[in-house]
Design an enzyme around this catalytic site. Sequence first.
Site, PDB file in Angstrom:
ATOM      1  CE  LYS A  90      -8.072  -3.173  -0.671  1.00  0.00           C
ATOM      2  NZ  LYS A  90      -7.893  -1.724  -0.430  1.00  0.00           N
ATOM      3  CD  GLN A 111      -1.465  -1.705  -4.859  1.00  0.00           C
ATOM      4  OE1 GLN A 111      -0.840  -0.667  -4.715  1.00  0.00           O
ATOM      5  NE2 GLN A 111      -1.616  -2.581  -3.887  1.00  0.00           N
ATOM      6  CE  LYS A 114       2.615  -3.542  -3.870  1.00  0.00           C
ATOM      7  NZ  LYS A 114       2.761  -2.368  -3.028  1.00  0.00           N
ATOM      8  CE  LYS A 126      -0.711   3.792  -4.075  1.00  0.00           C
ATOM      9  NZ  LYS A 126      -0.273   2.722  -3.164  1.00  0.00           N
ATOM     10  N   GLY A 165      -5.159   3.401   2.426  1.00  0.00           N
ATOM     11  CA  GLY A 165      -4.186   4.459   2.689  1.00  0.00           C
ATOM     12  C   GLY A 165      -2.896   4.268   1.911  1.00  0.00           C
ATOM     13  CG  ASP A 166       0.703   5.031  -0.716  1.00  0.00           C
ATOM     14  OD1 ASP A 166       1.135   3.870  -0.733  1.00  0.00           O
ATOM     15  OD2 ASP A 166       1.385   5.993  -1.142  1.00  0.00           O
ATOM     16  CB  THR A 210       2.834  -2.346   4.867  1.00  0.00           C
ATOM     17  OG1 THR A 210       1.482  -2.165   4.449  1.00  0.00           O
ATOM     18  CG2 THR A 210       3.738  -2.281   3.658  1.00  0.00           C
ATOM     19  CG  ASN A 241       1.350   2.433   8.270  1.00  0.00           C
ATOM     20  OD1 ASN A 241       1.435   1.567   7.407  1.00  0.00           O
ATOM     21  ND2 ASN A 241       0.702   2.250   9.401  1.00  0.00           N
ATOM     22  CB  SER A 378      -6.498  -4.052   2.362  1.00  0.00           C
ATOM     23  OG  SER A 378      -5.930  -2.875   2.866  1.00  0.00           O
TER      24      SER A 378
HETATM   25  P1  NDP Z   1       3.794   7.703   5.460  1.00  0.00           P
HETATM   26  O1  NDP Z   1       3.267   8.949   4.869  1.00  0.00           O
HETATM   27  O2  NDP Z   1       3.168   7.143   6.677  1.00  0.00           O
HETATM   28  O3  NDP Z   1       5.359   7.851   5.736  1.00  0.00           O
HETATM   29  C1  NDP Z   1       6.272   8.220   4.770  1.00  0.00           C
HETATM   30  C2  NDP Z   1       7.606   8.440   5.463  1.00  0.00           C
HETATM   31  O4  NDP Z   1       8.624   8.651   4.485  1.00  0.00           O
HETATM   32  C3  NDP Z   1       7.612   9.667   6.374  1.00  0.00           C
HETATM   33  O5  NDP Z   1       8.357   9.373   7.528  1.00  0.00           O
HETATM   34  C4  NDP Z   1       8.312  10.720   5.521  1.00  0.00           C
HETATM   35  O6  NDP Z   1       8.972  11.725   6.269  1.00  0.00           O
HETATM   36  C5  NDP Z   1       9.332   9.848   4.821  1.00  0.00           C
HETATM   37  N1  NDP Z   1       9.847  10.469   3.606  1.00  0.00           N
HETATM   38  C6  NDP Z   1       9.187  11.135   2.648  1.00  0.00           C
HETATM   39  N2  NDP Z   1      10.020  11.550   1.685  1.00  0.00           N
HETATM   40  C7  NDP Z   1      11.242  11.139   2.067  1.00  0.00           C
HETATM   41  C8  NDP Z   1      12.530  11.264   1.513  1.00  0.00           C
HETATM   42  N3  NDP Z   1      12.703  11.914   0.346  1.00  0.00           N
HETATM   43  N4  NDP Z   1      13.585  10.711   2.169  1.00  0.00           N
HETATM   44  C9  NDP Z   1      13.413  10.051   3.340  1.00  0.00           C
HETATM   45  N5  NDP Z   1      12.192   9.906   3.918  1.00  0.00           N
HETATM   46  C10 NDP Z   1      11.147  10.438   3.290  1.00  0.00           C
HETATM   47  O7  NDP Z   1       3.760   6.620   4.259  1.00  0.00           O
HETATM   48  P2  NDP Z   1       3.716   5.043   4.350  1.00  0.00           P
HETATM   49  O8  NDP Z   1       4.597   4.578   5.441  1.00  0.00           O
HETATM   50  O9  NDP Z   1       2.311   4.603   4.319  1.00  0.00           O
HETATM   51  O10 NDP Z   1       4.337   4.642   2.932  1.00  0.00           O
HETATM   52  C11 NDP Z   1       5.743   4.566   2.725  1.00  0.00           C
HETATM   53  C12 NDP Z   1       6.016   3.823   1.445  1.00  0.00           C
HETATM   54  O11 NDP Z   1       5.454   2.503   1.537  1.00  0.00           O
HETATM   55  C13 NDP Z   1       5.432   4.427   0.169  1.00  0.00           C
HETATM   56  O12 NDP Z   1       6.289   4.107  -0.912  1.00  0.00           O
HETATM   57  C14 NDP Z   1       4.124   3.657  -0.013  1.00  0.00           C
HETATM   58  O13 NDP Z   1       3.684   3.645  -1.350  1.00  0.00           O
HETATM   59  C15 NDP Z   1       4.588   2.261   0.424  1.00  0.00           C
HETATM   60  N6  NDP Z   1       3.528   1.361   0.830  1.00  0.00           N
HETATM   61  C16 NDP Z   1       2.662   1.704   1.834  1.00  0.00           C
HETATM   62  C17 NDP Z   1       1.693   0.807   2.235  1.00  0.00           C
HETATM   63  C18 NDP Z   1       0.819   1.073   3.406  1.00  0.00           C
HETATM   64  O14 NDP Z   1       0.105   0.124   3.816  1.00  0.00           O
HETATM   65  N7  NDP Z   1       0.826   2.260   4.002  1.00  0.00           N
HETATM   66  C19 NDP Z   1       1.486  -0.479   1.533  1.00  0.00           C
HETATM   67  C20 NDP Z   1       2.522  -0.777   0.561  1.00  0.00           C
HETATM   68  C21 NDP Z   1       3.471   0.136   0.208  1.00  0.00           C
HETATM   69  P3  NDP Z   1       8.171  13.025   6.793  1.00  0.00           P
HETATM   70  O15 NDP Z   1       7.398  12.556   7.994  1.00  0.00           O
HETATM   71  O16 NDP Z   1       9.243  13.993   7.125  1.00  0.00           O
HETATM   72  O17 NDP Z   1       7.290  13.453   5.669  1.00  0.00           O
END
Ligand code: NDP
Length: 447
Positions: A90, A111, A114, A126, A165-166, A210, A241, A378
């Site tokens: 997962k 993962q 976690k 992943k 998703g991620d 999350t 997200n 999830s």
């Molecule tokens: P999204 O794609 O929804 O959002 C990522 C965000 O990070 C965007 O706003 C993006 O900006 C920004 N970003 C990307 N690169 C940079 C940078 N170098 N500096 C500052 N901001 C940056 O991803 P998620 O919110 O889903 O995931 C975010 C993190 O959380 C990741 O590490 C992911 O692995 C982790 N995560 C996510 C989960 C989930 O349920 N979605 C679960 C557990 C962990 P822009 O819009 O400009 O690209």
Amino acid sequence: MSAYLDHVLDGLHHRYPHQKEFIQAVDEVFASTSILFEDGGLYASYNIAERLIEPDRIISFKVPWMDDHGHIQVNRGFRVEFNNAIGPYKGGLRFHPSVNEGVLKFLGFEQIFKNALTTLPIGGAKGGSDFDPKGKSDAEVFRFCQAFMSELFKYIGPYQDVPAGDMGVGAREIGYLYGTYKKLTSRSEMGVLTGKPLDMGGSLVRTEATGYGLVYFTDTVLKHFGITTHGLRTVVSGAGNVAIYAAKKAKELGYHVIAMSDSKGYIVDEDLDLELVKTIKEKERGSLKDYIQRAGHGSYKEGSVYDDPTLDVKVVLPCAKENEIDAKRALNLVKQDVLVVGEGANMPSNNEAIEIYKQNHIIYLPGKAANAGGVATSVLEMNQNATFRHDAFDVVDHQLQNIMHAIYDQCQMMIDQYHLDPYDYQSAANLAGMKKVCDAMIAQGQY
Ligand code: NDP
């Protein structure tokens, strides 16, 4: 560190010198769980460390798809099925140009622990692609998802491997991926993917999970230390997200969220309009640069929010990307007397930054504990799918809160059992997750 662990880690560094994120993640986990791997001990005698650092399998494939101009583009697709000792593989799918095998191995490795911490029966995986959804039309994203799933569908299933998703993969992409899976298999196996849109087997709260879980966990720990949280100045990096729903829950619980960021820059606003951030980032897929003009207040700067020494924040919730906070940025947080860093992203702090938090008594809540609410919800979605149920928002939210509390309880138990520093949630989370996975591997005699 024992001679056994030294030997295993030497081999790893030698075999994968170019996979720096993966090596960083493995070094971090084993440095804080080395007490479990003493020479001649149970886990060393079963050679668990070496077995853990190699994924069960890595599926890698080409993804040819047609863009809107009729040109055929080719991306690389991967699924790293790391460890299924506890349950089906997962873990999310990431679509981002930085994706490669090493990045996905780091994420898959994290993962495993976690998922073990959630107390739910799921293994670690992943996947993803170096496809960049930014600037692509809806039709292009659809054709890419179709092409990606026409290879991936052979390797996944509700009791085999369940992607979600991620970064770059939200409900839109999961909808396209699930539609393609159904077309290829003729089976309505809802539990094969999570994070689905609501009217095709998705769960309420999964979108928020999350971010909400991160704030539930951080809030519980701050209260544990007797810290009054109301009005604490808070920065949330990212505007995707995880970040949006972390900011939403933090505001609801009385934290004063003053800054958010995206890949280009950051906004600072004492009266942050989160609905506007949502509209710009979620609906319009635009840039935070547009926020100031539309909000009529606040300021925007290019660069990283963690380089700004003027914010005077006490709560830091990095929710963007790995390695966002290095030693220099960590020292900037120390200067602001930050109380806590709660990681919504995976590995947003590098190992030097973590060391600086520890030396300066900043409470550090590692992603594998603090952001586990997403994957946990999830599993609640899979559970609903298996029984054709659709639980109400409050029911799922309550379950999420209980799970975050169970993760906190496990960490406290490790702190007591191993006489850790009371702030050492890093070792506590790693130890709790590690023990569960190792014991399951031994019990099953897996090679
Ligand atoms: P999204 O794609 O929804 O959002 C990522 C965000 O990070 C965007 O706003 C993006 O900006 C920004 N970003 C990307 N690169 C940079 C940078 N170098 N500096 C500052 N901001 C940056 O991803 P998620 O919110 O889903 O995931 C975010 C993190 O959380 C990741 O590490 C992911 O692995 C982790 N995560 C996510 C989960 C989930 O349920 N979605 C679960 C557990 C962990 P822009 O819009 O400009 O690209």
